[in-house]
Write a protein that holds these residues in place. Structure first.
Motif, PDB file in Angstrom:
ATOM      1  N   GLY A 126       0.794  -1.226   0.000  1.00  0.00           N
ATOM      2  CA  GLY A 126       0.000   0.000   0.000  1.00  0.00           C
ATOM      3  C   GLY A 126       0.822   1.269   0.000  1.00  0.00           C
ATOM      4  O   GLY A 126       0.583   2.162  -0.822  1.00  0.00           O
ATOM      5  N   PRO A 127       1.794   1.407   0.896  1.00  0.00           N
ATOM      6  CA  PRO A 127       2.583   2.645   0.921  1.00  0.00           C
ATOM      7  C   PRO A 127       3.323   2.921  -0.400  1.00  0.00           C
ATOM      8  O   PRO A 127       3.475   4.074  -0.800  1.00  0.00           O
ATOM      9  CB  PRO A 127       3.575   2.423   2.071  1.00  0.00           C
ATOM     10  CG  PRO A 127       2.864   1.464   2.975  1.00  0.00           C
ATOM     11  CD  PRO A 127       2.092   0.551   2.049  1.00  0.00           C
ATOM     12  N   PHE A 128       3.750   1.870  -1.090  1.00  0.00           N
ATOM     13  CA  PHE A 128       4.405   2.036  -2.388  1.00  0.00           C
ATOM     14  C   PHE A 128       3.454   2.706  -3.374  1.00  0.00           C
ATOM     15  O   PHE A 128       3.819   3.676  -4.053  1.00  0.00           O
ATOM     16  CB  PHE A 128       4.864   0.669  -2.916  1.00  0.00           C
ATOM     17  CG  PHE A 128       5.256   0.662  -4.367  1.00  0.00           C
ATOM     18  CD1 PHE A 128       6.445   1.243  -4.785  1.00  0.00           C
ATOM     19  CD2 PHE A 128       4.437   0.069  -5.319  1.00  0.00           C
ATOM     20  CE1 PHE A 128       6.805   1.238  -6.128  1.00  0.00           C
ATOM     21  CE2 PHE A 128       4.793   0.056  -6.661  1.00  0.00           C
ATOM     22  CZ  PHE A 128       5.980   0.644  -7.059  1.00  0.00           C
ATOM     23  N   TYR A 129       2.213   2.211  -3.458  1.00  0.00           N
ATOM     24  CA  TYR A 129       1.266   2.762  -4.416  1.00  0.00           C
ATOM     25  C   TYR A 129       0.825   4.168  -4.023  1.00  0.00           C
ATOM     26  O   TYR A 129       0.640   5.029  -4.891  1.00  0.00           O
ATOM     27  CB  TYR A 129       0.073   1.820  -4.600  1.00  0.00           C
ATOM     28  CG  TYR A 129       0.499   0.521  -5.237  1.00  0.00           C
ATOM     29  CD1 TYR A 129       0.911   0.481  -6.561  1.00  0.00           C
ATOM     30  CD2 TYR A 129       0.532  -0.663  -4.503  1.00  0.00           C
ATOM     31  CE1 TYR A 129       1.337  -0.698  -7.144  1.00  0.00           C
ATOM     32  CE2 TYR A 129       0.957  -1.854  -5.091  1.00  0.00           C
ATOM     33  CZ  TYR A 129       1.363  -1.862  -6.410  1.00  0.00           C
ATOM     34  OH  TYR A 129       1.796  -3.028  -6.987  1.00  0.00           O
ATOM     35  N   VAL A 130       0.673   4.435  -2.757  1.00  0.00           N
ATOM     36  CA  VAL A 130       0.343   5.789  -2.307  1.00  0.00           C
ATOM     37  C   VAL A 130       1.457   6.749  -2.718  1.00  0.00           C
ATOM     38  O   VAL A 130       1.201   7.864  -3.191  1.00  0.00           O
ATOM     39  CB  VAL A 130       0.098   5.816  -0.780  1.00  0.00           C
ATOM     40  CG1 VAL A 130       0.018   7.244  -0.262  1.00  0.00           C
ATOM     41  CG2 VAL A 130      -1.187   5.058  -0.438  1.00  0.00           C
ATOM     42  N   ALA A 131       2.716   6.321  -2.580  1.00  0.00           N
ATOM     43  CA  ALA A 131       3.854   7.162  -2.978  1.00  0.00           C
ATOM     44  C   ALA A 131       3.842   7.454  -4.479  1.00  0.00           C
ATOM     45  O   ALA A 131       4.379   8.477  -4.914  1.00  0.00           O
ATOM     46  CB  ALA A 131       5.169   6.499  -2.581  1.00  0.00           C
ATOM     47  N   LEU A 132       3.214   6.581  -5.266  1.00  0.00           N
ATOM     48  CA  LEU A 132       3.110   6.797  -6.708  1.00  0.00           C
ATOM     49  C   LEU A 132       1.892   7.641  -7.088  1.00  0.00           C
ATOM     50  O   LEU A 132       1.648   7.879  -8.267  1.00  0.00           O
ATOM     51  CB  LEU A 132       3.028   5.457  -7.446  1.00  0.00           C
ATOM     52  CG  LEU A 132       4.258   4.556  -7.371  1.00  0.00           C
ATOM     53  CD1 LEU A 132       4.029   3.288  -8.183  1.00  0.00           C
ATOM     54  CD2 LEU A 132       5.502   5.275  -7.854  1.00  0.00           C
ATOM     55  N   GLY A 133       1.106   8.059  -6.089  1.00  0.00           N
ATOM     56  CA  GLY A 133      -0.054   8.908  -6.348  1.00  0.00           C
ATOM     57  C   GLY A 133      -1.377   8.180  -6.405  1.00  0.00           C
ATOM     58  O   GLY A 133      -2.395   8.763  -6.771  1.00  0.00           O
ATOM     59  N   TYR A 134      -1.402   6.910  -6.021  1.00  0.00           N
ATOM     60  CA  TYR A 134      -2.642   6.146  -6.013  1.00  0.00           C
ATOM     61  C   TYR A 134      -3.399   6.400  -4.721  1.00  0.00           C
ATOM     62  O   TYR A 134      -2.799   6.596  -3.665  1.00  0.00           O
ATOM     63  CB  TYR A 134      -2.359   4.643  -6.176  1.00  0.00           C
ATOM     64  CG  TYR A 134      -1.969   4.289  -7.590  1.00  0.00           C
ATOM     65  CD1 TYR A 134      -2.881   3.693  -8.449  1.00  0.00           C
ATOM     66  CD2 TYR A 134      -0.705   4.591  -8.066  1.00  0.00           C
ATOM     67  CE1 TYR A 134      -2.526   3.398  -9.759  1.00  0.00           C
ATOM     68  CE2 TYR A 134      -0.344   4.304  -9.378  1.00  0.00           C
ATOM     69  CZ  TYR A 134      -1.260   3.713 -10.217  1.00  0.00           C
ATOM     70  OH  TYR A 134      -0.913   3.433 -11.511  1.00  0.00           O
ATOM     71  N   ASP A 135      -4.735   6.400  -4.818  1.00  0.00           N
ATOM     72  CA  ASP A 135      -5.603   6.577  -3.660  1.00  0.00           C
ATOM     73  C   ASP A 135      -6.172   5.236  -3.240  1.00  0.00           C
ATOM     74  O   ASP A 135      -6.500   4.394  -4.090  1.00  0.00           O
ATOM     75  CB  ASP A 135      -6.782   7.504  -4.001  1.00  0.00           C
ATOM     76  CG  ASP A 135      -6.325   8.896  -4.376  1.00  0.00           C
ATOM     77  OD1 ASP A 135      -5.429   9.429  -3.702  1.00  0.00           O
ATOM     78  OD2 ASP A 135      -6.862   9.433  -5.364  1.00  0.00           O
ATOM     79  N   ASP A 136      -6.342   5.059  -1.945  1.00  0.00           N
ATOM     80  CA  ASP A 136      -7.036   3.891  -1.413  1.00  0.00           C
ATOM     81  C   ASP A 136      -8.523   4.144  -1.634  1.00  0.00           C
ATOM     82  O   ASP A 136      -9.094   5.036  -1.019  1.00  0.00           O
ATOM     83  CB  ASP A 136      -6.708   3.744   0.078  1.00  0.00           C
ATOM     84  CG  ASP A 136      -7.341   2.533   0.710  1.00  0.00           C
ATOM     85  OD1 ASP A 136      -8.106   1.821   0.037  1.00  0.00           O
ATOM     86  OD2 ASP A 136      -7.067   2.293   1.891  1.00  0.00           O
ATOM     87  N   SER A 137      -9.145   3.373  -2.546  1.00  0.00           N
ATOM     88  CA  SER A 137     -10.512   3.718  -2.917  1.00  0.00           C
ATOM     89  C   SER A 137     -11.520   2.586  -2.799  1.00  0.00           C
ATOM     90  O   SER A 137     -12.680   2.781  -3.086  1.00  0.00           O
ATOM     91  CB  SER A 137     -10.538   4.260  -4.350  1.00  0.00           C
ATOM     92  OG  SER A 137     -10.259   3.239  -5.267  1.00  0.00           O
ATOM     93  N   ALA A 138     -11.110   1.400  -2.398  1.00  0.00           N
ATOM     94  CA  ALA A 138     -12.066   0.306  -2.338  1.00  0.00           C
ATOM     95  C   ALA A 138     -11.542  -0.794  -1.425  1.00  0.00           C
ATOM     96  O   ALA A 138     -10.363  -0.836  -1.095  1.00  0.00           O
ATOM     97  CB  ALA A 138     -12.331  -0.266  -3.726  1.00  0.00           C
ATOM     98  N   VAL A 139     -12.434  -1.671  -1.063  1.00  0.00           N
ATOM     99  CA  VAL A 139     -12.070  -2.874  -0.324  1.00  0.00           C
ATOM    100  C   VAL A 139     -12.128  -4.019  -1.319  1.00  0.00           C
ATOM    101  O   VAL A 139     -13.036  -4.098  -2.146  1.00  0.00           O
ATOM    102  CB  VAL A 139     -13.036  -3.119   0.847  1.00  0.00           C
ATOM    103  CG1 VAL A 139     -12.721  -4.425   1.540  1.00  0.00           C
ATOM    104  CG2 VAL A 139     -12.977  -1.960   1.828  1.00  0.00           C
TER     105      VAL A 139
END
Length: 146
Positions: A126-139
């Motif tokens: 998760g932290p890797f994708y957040v660092a790339l600008g991705y949002d946590d948007s679903a389960v």
């Protein structure tokens, strides 16, 4: 670690299967991949429309990562979206920019395919994708079928 400037991301070739197999095998957490099934899938993916299989390689280690993605039509986005199924980088090359370059390649491929967005599920990065600008948007839900 610094970004390895020698990383080349390119579409996978049929001959790359032997180098990708150990990475795919190590990626799995819910299933135990079998080489025969991998080989069948590998062969079919090379010809599948809307599919991206990319590898990252370095001159000294060869293939150190791969990404599998699909572009598919949707109603909700008024067109296609891209889904990253798998992204795996050899442990010795993590935090060197390999995953970032694979995702950059996938985003360009998705953009060129007219995708409205790129999505994925991740249990461990998760932290890797957040660092790339991705949002946590679903389960993410799944049900294993017998």
């Amino acid at each position: 670690m610094p970004v390895d400037q020698r990383v080349l991301v390119r579409p996978a070739r049929p001959a790359d299967a032997g180098a990708v197999w150990p990475l795919a095998r190590d990626f799995a957490t819910s299933f135990t991949p079998e080489r025969a099934a991998f080989d069948v899938t590998w062969s079919s993916l090379g010809e599948a429309p809307g599919t991206l299989v990319a590898v990252a390689e370095t001159p000294d280690r060869g293939i150190v990562g791969y990404l599998l993605g699909h572009l598919h039509p949707t109603f909700l986005a008024n067109g296609p979206v891209a889904w990253v199924e798998e992204l795996m980088v050899e442990e010795s090359h993590r935090r060197c920019g390999v995953g970032r370059e694979l995702m950059r390649h996938a985003e360009g491929w998705a953009r060129d395919g007219g995708a409205a967005y790129v999505a994925l599920a991740s249990r461990r990065a998760g932290p890797f994708y957040v660092a790339l600008g991705y949002d946590d948007s679903a389960v993410f839900f799944k049900k294993t079928l017998a």
